[in-house]
Scaffold this active site. Structure first.
Site, PDB file in Angstrom:
ATOM      1  N   SER A 149     -35.629  -9.512   8.445  1.00  0.00           N
ATOM      2  CA  SER A 149     -36.593 -10.578   8.244  1.00  0.00           C
ATOM      3  C   SER A 149     -37.877  -9.924   7.766  1.00  0.00           C
ATOM      4  O   SER A 149     -38.432  -9.050   8.421  1.00  0.00           O
ATOM      5  CB  SER A 149     -36.802 -11.311   9.571  1.00  0.00           C
ATOM      6  OG  SER A 149     -38.004 -12.037   9.513  1.00  0.00           O
ATOM      7  N   ARG A 151     -52.332 -15.820   7.894  1.00  0.00           N
ATOM      8  CA  ARG A 151     -52.041 -17.146   8.448  1.00  0.00           C
ATOM      9  C   ARG A 151     -53.236 -18.092   8.493  1.00  0.00           C
ATOM     10  O   ARG A 151     -53.114 -19.253   8.101  1.00  0.00           O
ATOM     11  CB  ARG A 151     -51.384 -17.006   9.833  1.00  0.00           C
ATOM     12  CG  ARG A 151     -50.084 -16.197   9.812  1.00  0.00           C
ATOM     13  CD  ARG A 151     -49.109 -16.740   8.777  1.00  0.00           C
ATOM     14  NE  ARG A 151     -47.828 -16.047   8.784  1.00  0.00           N
ATOM     15  CZ  ARG A 151     -47.257 -15.526   7.695  1.00  0.00           C
ATOM     16  NH1 ARG A 151     -47.871 -15.603   6.522  1.00  0.00           N
ATOM     17  NH2 ARG A 151     -46.076 -14.946   7.770  1.00  0.00           N
ATOM     18  N   ASP A 164     -46.519 -16.376  14.385  1.00  0.00           N
ATOM     19  CA  ASP A 164     -47.041 -17.120  13.233  1.00  0.00           C
ATOM     20  C   ASP A 164     -47.220 -18.606  13.538  1.00  0.00           C
ATOM     21  O   ASP A 164     -48.191 -19.221  13.098  1.00  0.00           O
ATOM     22  CB  ASP A 164     -46.125 -16.924  12.020  1.00  0.00           C
ATOM     23  CG  ASP A 164     -46.227 -15.507  11.455  1.00  0.00           C
ATOM     24  OD1 ASP A 164     -47.320 -14.923  11.545  1.00  0.00           O
ATOM     25  OD2 ASP A 164     -45.219 -14.987  10.942  1.00  0.00           O
ATOM     26  N   ASP A 190     -35.281 -21.770   4.858  1.00  0.00           N
ATOM     27  CA  ASP A 190     -35.842 -22.615   5.919  1.00  0.00           C
ATOM     28  C   ASP A 190     -36.858 -23.621   5.397  1.00  0.00           C
ATOM     29  O   ASP A 190     -36.761 -24.814   5.694  1.00  0.00           O
ATOM     30  CB  ASP A 190     -36.489 -21.758   7.017  1.00  0.00           C
ATOM     31  CG  ASP A 190     -35.436 -21.163   7.949  1.00  0.00           C
ATOM     32  OD1 ASP A 190     -34.258 -21.589   7.869  1.00  0.00           O
ATOM     33  OD2 ASP A 190     -35.795 -20.278   8.746  1.00  0.00           O
TER      34      ASP A 190
HETATM   35  N1  ARG Z   1     -45.041  -9.271  14.265  1.00  0.00           N
HETATM   36  C1  ARG Z   1     -45.906  -9.353  13.135  1.00  0.00           C
HETATM   37  C2  ARG Z   1     -47.043 -10.297  13.430  1.00  0.00           C
HETATM   38  O1  ARG Z   1     -46.971 -11.042  14.356  1.00  0.00           O
HETATM   39  C3  ARG Z   1     -45.147  -9.724  11.881  1.00  0.00           C
HETATM   40  C4  ARG Z   1     -44.712 -11.144  11.786  1.00  0.00           C
HETATM   41  C5  ARG Z   1     -43.858 -11.355  10.569  1.00  0.00           C
HETATM   42  N2  ARG Z   1     -43.691 -12.762  10.294  1.00  0.00           N
HETATM   43  C6  ARG Z   1     -42.617 -13.247   9.729  1.00  0.00           C
HETATM   44  N3  ARG Z   1     -42.584 -14.551   9.581  1.00  0.00           N
HETATM   45  N4  ARG Z   1     -41.606 -12.514   9.344  1.00  0.00           N
HETATM   46  O2  ARG Z   1     -48.032 -10.295  12.748  1.00  0.00           O
END
Ligand code: ARG
Length: 401
Positions: A177, A97, A126, A16
């Site tokens: 993922s 993040r 995210d 991506d």
């Molecule tokens: N649900 C978790 C969070 O919001 C994990 C997010 C994982 N992010 C990803 N881009 N795979 O912190």
């Protein structure tokens, strides 16, 4: 006129974010894309990733080693807050993040970019964490999120990239993922989308399955100084080394797995698997030390602060006035939180079995049931009379209608 002239793109080396490079230039008229790959201790070799961005058309490919700051400035404050979203998730992904956002903003300012970009989709947390953090740090920068708008499937994204001469080596495609950094891994999608399906053992990398953990328990000691972990088994370690050591030993005993259905900010419930051995052990140890060193009222009040703190960090408000105010409260409470916690690791459990502190408010003289007791037993009677008075009055009045 394109959407922006010069963009700094958060770059992971994956499909991506690689496709984002030609997409930004050819679809959205961006003249120059600078990529930034963040090292958060995820264990990837970033040199091939750096080169890949240049092949895909980036004018400059930056690599930022953020690991030390990640642990000291993001993980350690979260440990002081005993931060667990919905009482379970220690925010291992969420904490990264705002730090990546800060690096993007700094690069944009340094290189004179008018926008930053990321590869997040429109369904997750995210994107919120990036967009809001960037806005907080520099509200003049535009934020571009091609993957939120392009509507391409993974196959379509790959063939889009191929049109611009990009190659995507056919790896054994994983249905999962995954996000990963030094604090932990998060695993979603594929068969895990059914919350009734047990996670297959192969998804775990930081934690050993219980069937294969050692048959003898192992004891470790963690020392905190004003709420900051400083020693592991009596030895001083740098923050990064300390987390690395504890990840290794706790993970070896199968400690650190979480399987939960969580509430995302965008309204979706999602089934998430996490492994975060060190972070979970550190939070448990820290919370235990607080029980020894904080007064009852501060300790109880802090629980509410911790819950709000966890929610706002999860929801992308790391850089916000409420977060700053909560930080001030938490920092004030940590002055006494120094001492050592002893933990027994065994078959997937981390049990606190001892704690000590020069700052302890625990008094053996007051607690003891032996003749060394200094507590004034007679004083209890008057206290209970006053404490129970409203209940006594209520009971009497209720009896007589
Ligand atoms: N649900 C978790 C969070 O919001 C994990 C997010 C994982 N992010 C990803 N881009 N795979 O912190």
């Amino acid at each position: 006129m394109g959407r922006a002239e010069k963009v700094v793109l958060a770059y992971s080396g994956g499909v991506d974010t690689t496709v984002c490079i030609p997409y930004l230039m050819h679809e959205w008229g961006v003249k120059e894309v600078i990529t930034l790959a963040a090292d958060l201790g995820q264990g990837d070799d970033l040199d091939p990733i750096r080169k890949k961005a240049l092949t895909a058309g980036a004018s400059e490919s930056l690599v930022a080693d953020l690991t030390a700051s990640f642990i000291s400035d993001y993980a350690f404050p979260a440990i002081q807050a005993n931060a667990l979203y919905e009482n379970r998730y220690p925010l291992s992904t969420a904490l990264a993040r705002p730090l990546i956002a800060k690096a993007l903003v700094e690069a944009a300012e340094k290189y004179g970019a008018d926008a930053v970009a990321h590869g997040c989709t429109g369904k997750g947390n995210d994107q919120v964490r990036f967009d809001v953090s960037i806005a907080a740090l520099n509200p003049n920068l535009k934020v571009l999120a091609p993957a939120r708008e392009w509507g391409m499937s993974r196959e379509e994204a790959i063939s889009y990239g191929e049109n611009y001469g990009l190659e995507f080596p056919v790896k054994k495609s994983s249905p999962f993922s995954i996000d990963r950094n030094l604090l932990g891994r998060s695993i979603e999608a594929g068969p895990l989308e059914n919350p009734w399906t047990e996670p297959p053992e192969e998804i775990y990398l930081m934690t050993t399955g219980i069937a294969d953990t050692p048959d003898e328990p192992e004891y470790i000691e963690i020392t905190f100084n004003e709420g900051i972990p400083s020693h592991f088994n009596g030895q001083v370690y740098s923050p990064v080394e300390l987390v690395t050591q504890i990840n290794e030993v706790a993970g070896r005993h199968g400690v650190g797995r979480i399987d939960m259905v969580e509430n995302r900010l965008v309204g979706i419930k999602s089934r998430e698997i996490y492994e975060a051995p060190a972070l979970l052990v550190l939070i448990a140890a820290h919370r235990d030390l607080e029980s020894l060193t904080l007064t009852a009222d501060v300790s109880h009040y802090k629980r509410g602060i911790e819950e709000t703190y966890s929610q706002i960090v999860y929801n992308g408000l790391w850089y916000s006035p409420l977060k700053n105010a909560l930080d001030a409260f938490i920092q004030q409470t940590q002055k006494r939180v120094s001492g050592t916690v002893r933990i027994k690791l065994f078959k997937g459990t981390a049990t606190i079995v001892g704690r000590k502190s020069d700052k302890a408010l625990y008094s053996e003289e007051l607690a003891t049931y032996t003749s060394d007791d200094t507590f004034d037993h007679k004083a209890a009677e008057g206290f209970i009379y006053v404490w129970g008075l409203p209940t006594r009055v209520w009971s009497e009045k209720s009896r007589h209608g």
